[in-house]
Design an enzyme around this catalytic site. Structure first.
Site, short mmCIF file in Angstrom:
data_model
loop_
_atom_site.label_atom_id
_atom_site.label_comp_id
_atom_site.label_asym_id
_atom_site.label_seq_id
_atom_site.Cartn_x
_atom_site.Cartn_y
_atom_site.Cartn_z
N PHE A 1 11.77 -3.61 11.95
CA PHE A 1 10.87 -4.29 11.05
C PHE A 1 9.70 -3.25 10.47
O PHE A 1 9.24 -3.66 9.48
CB PHE A 1 10.41 -5.51 11.78
CG PHE A 1 9.82 -5.32 13.22
CD1 PHE A 1 8.76 -4.46 13.64
CD2 PHE A 1 10.70 -5.53 14.21
CE1 PHE A 1 8.33 -4.15 14.99
CE2 PHE A 1 10.25 -4.96 15.44
CZ PHE A 1 9.15 -4.36 15.89
N CYS B 1 10.29 -2.27 6.90
CA CYS B 1 10.39 -3.43 5.72
C CYS B 1 8.95 -4.25 5.60
O CYS B 1 8.86 -5.03 4.77
CB CYS B 1 11.62 -4.15 5.70
SG CYS B 1 11.94 -4.90 7.19
N HIS B 2 7.96 -4.21 6.84
CA HIS B 2 6.96 -4.83 6.89
C HIS B 2 5.70 -3.88 7.20
O HIS B 2 5.39 -3.81 8.47
CB HIS B 2 7.30 -5.98 7.97
CG HIS B 2 6.33 -6.94 7.90
ND1 HIS B 2 5.03 -6.83 8.81
CD2 HIS B 2 5.88 -8.35 7.17
CE1 HIS B 2 4.13 -8.08 8.67
NE2 HIS B 2 4.83 -8.81 7.72
N PHE B 3 5.12 -3.23 6.52
CA PHE B 3 5.26 -3.09 4.92
C PHE B 3 5.43 -1.66 4.62
O PHE B 3 5.37 -0.82 5.60
CB PHE B 3 3.91 -3.71 4.37
CG PHE B 3 3.57 -4.98 4.63
CD1 PHE B 3 3.95 -6.17 3.74
CD2 PHE B 3 2.62 -5.47 5.87
CE1 PHE B 3 3.80 -7.39 4.05
CE2 PHE B 3 2.47 -6.92 5.84
CZ PHE B 3 2.91 -7.69 5.03
N VAL C 1 3.79 -2.85 10.26
CA VAL C 1 3.23 -3.65 11.36
C VAL C 1 4.20 -4.36 11.71
O VAL C 1 5.14 -4.98 11.20
CB VAL C 1 1.95 -4.30 10.83
CG1 VAL C 1 1.99 -5.25 9.66
CG2 VAL C 1 1.27 -4.92 11.97
#
Length: 171
Positions: free
Chosen positions: A66, A69-71, A76
């Site tokens: 994650f 892709c976040h962000f 985070v």
């Protein structure tokens, strides 16, 4: 009810395959959606309400999926993943107690986010206390929970609800 009061990552993966508590027990998600690495403690009579508690952990490292892709420039852990882990643990608790069927999150009364999980963090700790257990036609667990990162509480949830259903076709 299982006699075990702690579980390894391998046990949790077995739960996702229906091999830990039996083929009809609620399953944890597999692979990337499994947000738990170990259950340190589970019991049926502890916690604030005397109806059960769970303490579990997730190891954090910068390579977790994650963070990419976040962000892209501000990595985070999505808050929804921590919340989902809490629902996962309520369902796991019901399976540990012997419930059979498919677990479904049914809602949450209140959620607060007061911090974040960044790639440099080391460990997330989930602490759940079971408020209510229903074993009738509907099997349901209701719990309060907190999530800590490296010992600091950053999420809290009240009235997490998970139901266990033998038939989900009309759900």
């Amino acid at each position: 009810m299982s006699n075990a009061n702690s579980f390894t990552k391998e046990d949790l993966i077995a739960c996702g395959l229906g091999k830990l508590f039996g083929p009809n027990s609620p399953r944890l998600p597999k692979d990337n959606m499994l947000m738990i690495d170990r259950v340190l403690k589970i019991n049926a009579d502890g916690g604030e309400y005397g109806k059960g508690e769970i303490v579990a952990e997730l190891d954090i490292n910068p390579d977790l999926w994650f963070f990419d892709c976040h962000f892209a420039t501000d990595p985070v852990m999505p808050g929804c993943l921590g919340l989902d882990a809490m629902w996962q643990l309520v369902g796991f608790f019901l399976g540990w107690e012997g419930a059979e069927g498919k677990g479904r999150a049914l809602g949450v009364g209140e959620v607060k986010f007061t911090g974040q999980v960044l790639p440099e963090a080391k460990k997330v700790t989930y602490k759940l206390t079971i408020k209510r257990k229903v074993y009738r036609k509907l099997v349901m667990g209701i719990a309060d929970a907190t999530m800590e990162v490296d010992g600091r509480e950053i999420y809290s949830a009240k009235d997490l609800k998970v139901g266990i259903f033998t038939d989900t076709t009309s759900f």
